[in-house]
Write an enzyme that holds these catalytic residues in place. Structure first.
Site, PDB file in Angstrom:
ATOM      1  CE  LYS A 178      42.266  45.988  41.626  1.00 58.21           C
ATOM      2  NZ  LYS A 178      41.528  45.097  42.567  1.00 58.21           N
ATOM      3  CD  GLU A 253      50.184  32.948  33.033  1.00 58.26           C
ATOM      4  OE1 GLU A 253      50.949  33.559  32.295  1.00 58.26           O
ATOM      5  OE2 GLU A 253      49.756  31.813  32.765  1.00 58.26           O
ATOM      6  CB  CYS A 287      46.065  29.115  38.393  1.00 59.18           C
ATOM      7  SG  CYS A 287      47.730  29.267  39.021  1.00 59.18           S
ATOM      8  CD  GLU A 390      40.002  28.354  37.069  1.00 62.70           C
ATOM      9  OE1 GLU A 390      39.451  29.449  36.883  1.00 62.70           O
ATOM     10  OE2 GLU A 390      41.231  28.227  37.252  1.00 62.70           O
TER      11      GLU A 390
HETATM   12  P1  NAD Z   1      39.475  37.926  39.088  1.00 67.59           P
HETATM   13  O1  NAD Z   1      39.577  37.865  37.609  1.00 67.59           O
HETATM   14  O2  NAD Z   1      38.138  38.055  39.687  1.00 67.59           O
HETATM   15  O3  NAD Z   1      40.329  39.162  39.666  1.00 67.59           O
HETATM   16  C1  NAD Z   1      41.705  39.308  39.427  1.00 67.59           C
HETATM   17  C2  NAD Z   1      42.079  40.769  39.571  1.00 67.59           C
HETATM   18  O4  NAD Z   1      41.515  41.510  38.469  1.00 67.59           O
HETATM   19  C3  NAD Z   1      41.545  41.446  40.841  1.00 67.59           C
HETATM   20  O5  NAD Z   1      42.502  42.332  41.353  1.00 67.59           O
HETATM   21  C4  NAD Z   1      40.341  42.218  40.326  1.00 67.59           C
HETATM   22  O6  NAD Z   1      39.993  43.332  41.113  1.00 67.59           O
HETATM   23  C5  NAD Z   1      40.846  42.661  38.965  1.00 67.59           C
HETATM   24  N1  NAD Z   1      39.787  43.046  38.013  1.00 67.59           N
HETATM   25  C6  NAD Z   1      38.512  42.606  37.957  1.00 67.59           C
HETATM   26  N2  NAD Z   1      37.843  43.225  36.952  1.00 67.59           N
HETATM   27  C7  NAD Z   1      38.724  44.067  36.353  1.00 67.59           C
HETATM   28  C8  NAD Z   1      38.644  44.973  35.266  1.00 67.59           C
HETATM   29  N3  NAD Z   1      37.506  45.144  34.582  1.00 67.59           N
HETATM   30  N4  NAD Z   1      39.740  45.671  34.912  1.00 67.59           N
HETATM   31  C9  NAD Z   1      40.909  45.495  35.593  1.00 67.59           C
HETATM   32  N5  NAD Z   1      41.035  44.667  36.640  1.00 67.59           N
HETATM   33  C10 NAD Z   1      39.971  43.945  37.018  1.00 67.59           C
HETATM   34  O7  NAD Z   1      40.233  36.626  39.637  1.00 67.59           O
HETATM   35  P2  NAD Z   1      40.343  36.107  41.155  1.00 67.59           P
HETATM   36  O8  NAD Z   1      39.038  35.535  41.567  1.00 67.59           O
HETATM   37  O9  NAD Z   1      40.988  37.141  41.999  1.00 67.59           O
HETATM   38  O10 NAD Z   1      41.408  34.897  40.969  1.00 67.59           O
HETATM   39  C11 NAD Z   1      41.059  33.607  40.603  1.00 67.59           C
HETATM   40  C12 NAD Z   1      41.387  33.327  39.141  1.00 67.59           C
HETATM   41  O11 NAD Z   1      42.758  33.618  38.907  1.00 67.59           O
HETATM   42  C13 NAD Z   1      41.207  31.882  38.737  1.00 67.59           C
HETATM   43  O12 NAD Z   1      40.598  31.815  37.468  1.00 67.59           O
HETATM   44  C14 NAD Z   1      42.626  31.342  38.674  1.00 67.59           C
HETATM   45  O13 NAD Z   1      42.804  30.236  37.819  1.00 67.59           O
HETATM   46  C15 NAD Z   1      43.360  32.537  38.192  1.00 67.59           C
HETATM   47  N6  NAD Z   1      44.782  32.463  38.526  1.00 67.59           N
HETATM   48  C16 NAD Z   1      45.666  32.213  37.522  1.00 67.59           C
HETATM   49  C17 NAD Z   1      47.020  32.095  37.806  1.00 67.59           C
HETATM   50  C18 NAD Z   1      48.004  31.827  36.712  1.00 67.59           C
HETATM   51  O14 NAD Z   1      49.194  32.074  36.920  1.00 67.59           O
HETATM   52  N7  NAD Z   1      47.590  31.330  35.568  1.00 67.59           N
HETATM   53  C19 NAD Z   1      47.473  32.238  39.121  1.00 67.59           C
HETATM   54  C20 NAD Z   1      46.535  32.482  40.125  1.00 67.59           C
HETATM   55  C21 NAD Z   1      45.198  32.603  39.812  1.00 67.59           C
END
Ligand code: NAD
Length: 498
Positions: A178, A253, A287, A390
């Site tokens: 997804k 993560e 991240c 962040e």
């Molecule tokens: P996000 O949390 O908004 O979304 C991530 C994913 O989760 C998307 O596919 C979204 O549709 C899904 N999602 C949202 N609500 C959900 C729910 N209730 N149930 C299941 N899935 C759900 O994050 P984003 O804006 O896409 O990414 C940015 C964030 O990701 C930043 O905080 C960044 O630090 C983090 N990030 C972390 C790493 C790491 O390896 N630590 C790597 C890349 C990004």
């Protein structure tokens, strides 16, 4: 503005069949111009059910396929991605804005991961070890687990789906991805490459849609025993809570507030290069972005001066232009969040804005895009919100410290622990920092960003829940260890008793 050739659009893939968005598709945007570039399917709970059912049907045959044969398909996938690298990289830039070199790097990471995990197909090592009893033999086997639900963010739209799916596949699992709503074309093109390489139908599936519907359905699905999600802390906590009742094999993560320590003996010109790359790479939307610069007092003012001068030379614009090194941020909401934090930094925290702090000027044809100036804050104290939360934009904050001990204390004083760096010429300080930074990744004499696929990737504290992506750690997450005792003594031998 660079011409955009026709590129693949977001489509679902269920049991080997691709389907495009219906009339209710989710609009997708080019962050460089703000234009609508297509629609992603608005996946429903029924779509997730269908994809999970397909993955469950495909599992027994895929799990029974010898791992070296599974690996041959991953080798071919690596080659397909190499052939399609330019197209995939253009998609990355078009859907989330990062600059060309970094978009190519995003795709290269998936290629590297495919070659690396293909190699693992001829290893997937377990252990053999002596028994405490005579005529008895002990070993461990790796076994696949089942259907893996993989939920990915937009900031590494090809690399992160590959980090999760390739170790899962080589271990013999089947997957349902997804992807982020923002970057569905990238994830679709990535699974197209896997299918081109010869993956059987149902082994990899993709369902687009919102997190609240499609993501949530995957998290709660009873036939999905493994879940790996990368994204924000807020989402990670929700996913962990919703997955908990089923005791799923779960990896989240999440975000970071990474720091770069610069000590008095550092080469400041080098430090500035490392900070620019860490703070403004991917417009600060990594991240691992270097969002805190923890500087020893003796070089603080000189570093600030050099950093501000260098930040002002960053060229903001369309990511696919060769002369640009800072692209747009992903969405208007991201731009608004960055603006909110600049206001918090100045008005609530009382920090000083040393440069940037506003939307960037761009040529008229890019006026609809979402650009922010590279921003530096100084006079920042460790507990200010801009030093704790962040921001996920091209904003970094200088914190002055007296010595290495204080630098370590400041570094460790946030809830997060993804990446840390220490720039010094002193070996003892490097070694002390390496041990003392509470962080999943530590860079000595460089910035905070840059991961290699054969090493574990992930964070401590609120950045994750203790698992790692990539490397053998990735294999560990996607396989279950079976411990086998072979007793050929012909007698009833009892461990701890005989
Ligand atoms: P996000 O949390 O908004 O979304 C991530 C994913 O989760 C998307 O596919 C979204 O549709 C899904 N999602 C949202 N609500 C959900 C729910 N209730 N149930 C299941 N899935 C759900 O994050 P984003 O804006 O896409 O990414 C940015 C964030 O990701 C930043 O905080 C960044 O630090 C983090 N990030 C972390 C790493 C790491 O390896 N630590 C790597 C890349 C990004």
């Amino acid at each position: 503005m660079p011409a955009t050739p026709t590129l693949p659009t977001a489509r679902n893939l269920i049991d080997g069949v691709f389907t495009a968005a219906g009339a209710d598709g989710i609009p997708m945007y080019d962050p460089a111009t703000g234009e609508v570039i297509g629609h992603a399917p608005r996946g429903t709970r029924a779509d997730i059910d269908a994809a999970v059912a397909a993955a469950k049907r495909a599992f027994p045959a895929w799990a029974a396929t010898p791992a070296p044969k599974r690996a041959e398909i991953l080798f071919r996938a690596a080659r397909v991605m190499e052939e399609r690298k330019d197209e995939l990289a253009r998609l990355v830039t078009r859907e989330m804005g990062k600059v060309k070199l970094e978009a190519e790097g995003d795709v290269q990471e998936a290629i590297d991961m495919a070659y690396y995990m293909a190699g693992e197909g001829r290893r997937l090592f377990g252990a053999t070890t002596p028994s405490e009893l005579p005529n008895k033999f002990c070993l461990t086997l790796r076994e696949p687990i089942g259907v893996c639900g993989l939920i990915t963010p937009w900031n590494f739209p090809v690399a992160i789906p590959s980090w999760k799916s390739l170790p899962a596949l080589v271990c013999g699992n089947t997957v349902v991805i997804k992807p982020s709503e923002e970057t569905g074309g990238c994830a679709t093109a990535y699974v197209e490459c896997l299918m081109q390489a010869g993956l059987p139908p149902g082994v990899v599936n993709i369902v687009h849609g919102t997190g609240e519907v499609a993501g949530d359905a995957l998290v709660r699905h009873p036939d999905v025993p493994v879940l790996s999600m990368t994204g924000s802390n807020e989402t990670g906590r929700l996913v962990a809570q919703n997955a908990a009742p089923m005791l799923k094999h779960l990896h989240v993560e999440l975000g970071g507030k990474n720091g770069i320590i610069v000590l008095d003996d550092a080469d400041l010109d080098f430090a500035v290069q490392a900070i620019l790359w860490s703070a403004y790479g991917t417009s600060g939307q990594r991240c691992t972005a270097g969002s805190r610069i923890i500087v020893q007092a003796g070089v603080h003012d000189a570093l600030l001066e050099k950093l501000v001068a260098a930040a002002k030379t960053q060229r903001v614009g369309h990511g696919w232009s060769d002369d640009v090194n800072l692209g747009p941020v992903v969405r208007p909401a991201a731009l608004e969040k960055i603006e909110r934090y600049v206001k918090i930094g100045v008005e609530e925290d009382g920090a000083t804005l040393a440069c940037g702090g506003r939307r960037a000027d761009v040529p008229a044809e890019l006026a609809g895009g979402w650009y922010f100036e590279p921003t530096v804050f100084c006079d920042v104290t460790p507990t200010m919100r801009i030093a704790q939360e962040e921001i996920f934009g091209p904003v970094t904050a200088l914190i002055r410290v007296q010595d290495l001990d204080e630098a370590i204390e400041v570094f460790n004083g946030t809830p997060y622990g993804l990446s840390g760096a220490i720039i010094t010429r002193d070996f003892a300080s490097m070694m002390k920092g390496m041990r003392a930074l509470k962080s999943g990744i530590v860079y000595l004499h460089n910035g905070t960003i840059g991961a290699e696929v054969h090493l574990p990737f992930g964070g401590v504290k609120a950045t994750g829940n203790g698992h790692r992506e990539a490397g053998i750690a990735g294999i560990d997450f996607y396989s279950e260890l079976k411990t086998v005792y072979i007793d050929y003594s012909g007698a009833l031998q009892r461990a701890q008793i005989d």
